[in-house]
Design an enzyme around this catalytic site. Structure first.
Site, PDB file in Angstrom:
ATOM      1  CE1 TYR A 119      -4.566   1.195   4.275  1.00  0.00           C
ATOM      2  CE2 TYR A 119      -3.167  -0.011   5.777  1.00  0.00           C
ATOM      3  CZ  TYR A 119      -3.460   0.417   4.510  1.00  0.00           C
ATOM      4  OH  TYR A 119      -2.651   0.066   3.488  1.00  0.00           O
TER       5      TYR A 119
ATOM      6  CE  LYS B  87      -3.949   1.114  -1.370  1.00  0.00           C
ATOM      7  NZ  LYS B  87      -4.275   0.243  -0.251  1.00  0.00           N
TER       8      LYS B  87
ATOM      9  CB  SER C  87      -0.932   0.026   1.202  1.00  0.00           C
ATOM     10  OG  SER C  87      -2.048  -0.758   0.907  1.00  0.00           O
TER      11      SER C  87
ATOM     12  CE1 TYR D 198      -4.302  -0.581  -4.639  1.00  0.00           C
ATOM     13  CE2 TYR D 198      -4.737  -2.919  -4.990  1.00  0.00           C
ATOM     14  CZ  TYR D 198      -4.511  -1.855  -4.137  1.00  0.00           C
ATOM     15  OH  TYR D 198      -4.487  -2.072  -2.779  1.00  0.00           O
TER      16      TYR D 198
ATOM     17  CB  VAL E 242      -0.178  -6.081   3.922  1.00  0.00           C
ATOM     18  CG1 VAL E 242      -1.416  -5.486   4.543  1.00  0.00           C
ATOM     19  CG2 VAL E 242      -0.320  -6.237   2.425  1.00  0.00           C
TER      20      VAL E 242
HETATM   21  N1  GLN Z   1      -2.008  -5.230  -2.315  1.00  0.00           N
HETATM   22  C1  GLN Z   1      -2.637  -5.142  -1.033  1.00  0.00           C
HETATM   23  C2  GLN Z   1      -4.147  -5.196  -1.196  1.00  0.00           C
HETATM   24  O1  GLN Z   1      -4.643  -4.584  -2.078  1.00  0.00           O
HETATM   25  C3  GLN Z   1      -2.224  -3.864  -0.352  1.00  0.00           C
HETATM   26  C4  GLN Z   1      -2.891  -3.683   0.996  1.00  0.00           C
HETATM   27  C5  GLN Z   1      -2.009  -3.053   2.024  1.00  0.00           C
HETATM   28  O2  GLN Z   1      -0.800  -2.962   1.915  1.00  0.00           O
HETATM   29  N2  GLN Z   1      -2.638  -2.645   3.111  1.00  0.00           N
HETATM   30  O3  GLN Z   1      -4.837  -5.847  -0.461  1.00  0.00           O
END
Ligand code: GLN
Length: 338
Positions: free
Chosen positions: A253, A80, A77, A201, A271
């Protein structure tokens, strides 16, 4: 060795700073067994949970690097932030905020409940629904190859590449993100090819980085988008301002509020175990620790940043008169008990 980090008004030497970071690592390591590695993407489940590394790149002075700071892991993530930067640079804030809000969501990163029931826009670009919407916008103008080039440049790391194993592993198990993508299409937030947006993505999430590459990127954000050695501008001030704000309010988050209280440094997690933290005007920090807390944030990494923030006084909200204010004659506690 040159001086590196300020603590209040006092400049710490490299050795003093290193000692603080080493002690913080020891404290943080104890958190590792309390977390688990992500396994909803099967390939991520193979990571060794005991890894922990950090790179602190001050705007002035030497990098402080410790532990597994050179280990490659997928950015997840934290990508992003790269996509958000590129979208702001290409389309501007007005266009971006036509498709996403800038509000913390209070729900898990992969939730689609709020989007379905309460809103016609994802809450922010740092949760999955928001980032998939941004991907739908980006694919109209840029290819994944362009994004790879931007990522290498922003992170000053030519070795960044797509981790195919992780990408394919996620693509074969991403029903939830696919559901989000089609929900976005049904609400006319994605108007480009929805499967292309999902692939874009997921590829961005599957870029292999190190704690050091994240620190390089964070250093440039901390320096208003400008390279501290080259003086080259990578991002506009306006992009940097928006990105820092969203990192502080939404970057962790539904753990963003507590994290802001405990650490107070704009940070984005992934993650894969990565953390990108921007101590404004002071340092960029990259962390890697794949054991995660229940919200999907690196459990030891967050503890490490909390220790360092407190010891080096990096929180945005530390009062610069703090020491004075806690002297006995200023103690509110004492006054209340007089
Ligand atoms: N690729 C992961 C997902 O879309 C990224 C989520 C994350 O890092 N929180 O679920």
């Amino acid at each position: 060795m040159p001086n590196t980090l300020h603590v209040d008004y006092e400049l710490k030497t490299y050795d003093e700073s290193m000692k603080i970071v080493e002690e913080a690592m020891e404290v943080a390591r104890q958190e590792i067994p309390k977390g688990v590695v992500a396994d909803y993407i099967p390939e991520l489940g193979k990571a060794d949970p005991n890894q922990l590394g950090i790179c602190i790149y001050p705007l002035q002075g030497e990098k402080i690097e410790l532990g597994d700071y050179k280990t490659r892991f997928t950015i997840q993530s934290i990508s992003k932030i790269i996509s958000l930067c590129v979208a702001l640079e290409l389309f501007g804030a007005n266009k971006l905020f036509e498709i996403v809000e800038a509000e913390p969501s209070g729900e898990a990163f992969n939730s689609l409940v709020e989007l379905d029931l309460n809103s016609n826009k994802p809450y922010n670009p740092l949760i999955n629904s928001g980032a998939i919407a941004v991907a739908g916008l980006l694919i109209e103008e840029v290819s994944f190859h362009d994004m790879l080039r931007f990522s290498r440049e922003l992170c000053d790391d030519k070795e960044i590449a797509l981790n195919r194993k992780v990408y394919e592993s996620e693509m074969s198990t991403c029903s939830r993100n696919r559901a989000i993508a089609y929900l976005l299409e049904s609400k006319n937030i994605i108007n480009s090819d929805v499967e292309d947006a999902l692939r874009f993505y997921t590829k961005m999430c599957s870029l292999d980085v190190t704690a050091e590459s994240l620190a390089n990127f964070a250093n440039r954000i901390a320096n208003d988008g400008v390279g501290n050695i080259t003086g080259k501008r990578y991002l506009s001030s306006e992009t940097v301002r928006i990105v820092k704000t969203l990192m502080l309010t939404c970057g962790m988050y539904d753990g963003s509020g507590t994290y802001a209280v405990e650490v107070g440094i704009p940070t984005k997690s992934g993650v894969g175990g990565g953390l990108l933290a921007v101590s404004d005007k002071r340092a960029g920090i990259g962390v890697f620790g794949p054991s995660l807390d229940p919200k999907g944030n690196s459990i030891a990494g967050c503890r490490l940043l909390k220790e360092i923030s407190n010891k080096l006084r990096l929180s945005l909200f530390f009062d610069t008169d703090y020491l004075k204010a806690t002297r006995k004659d200023y103690s509110l506690n004492q006054k209340l008990h007089e």
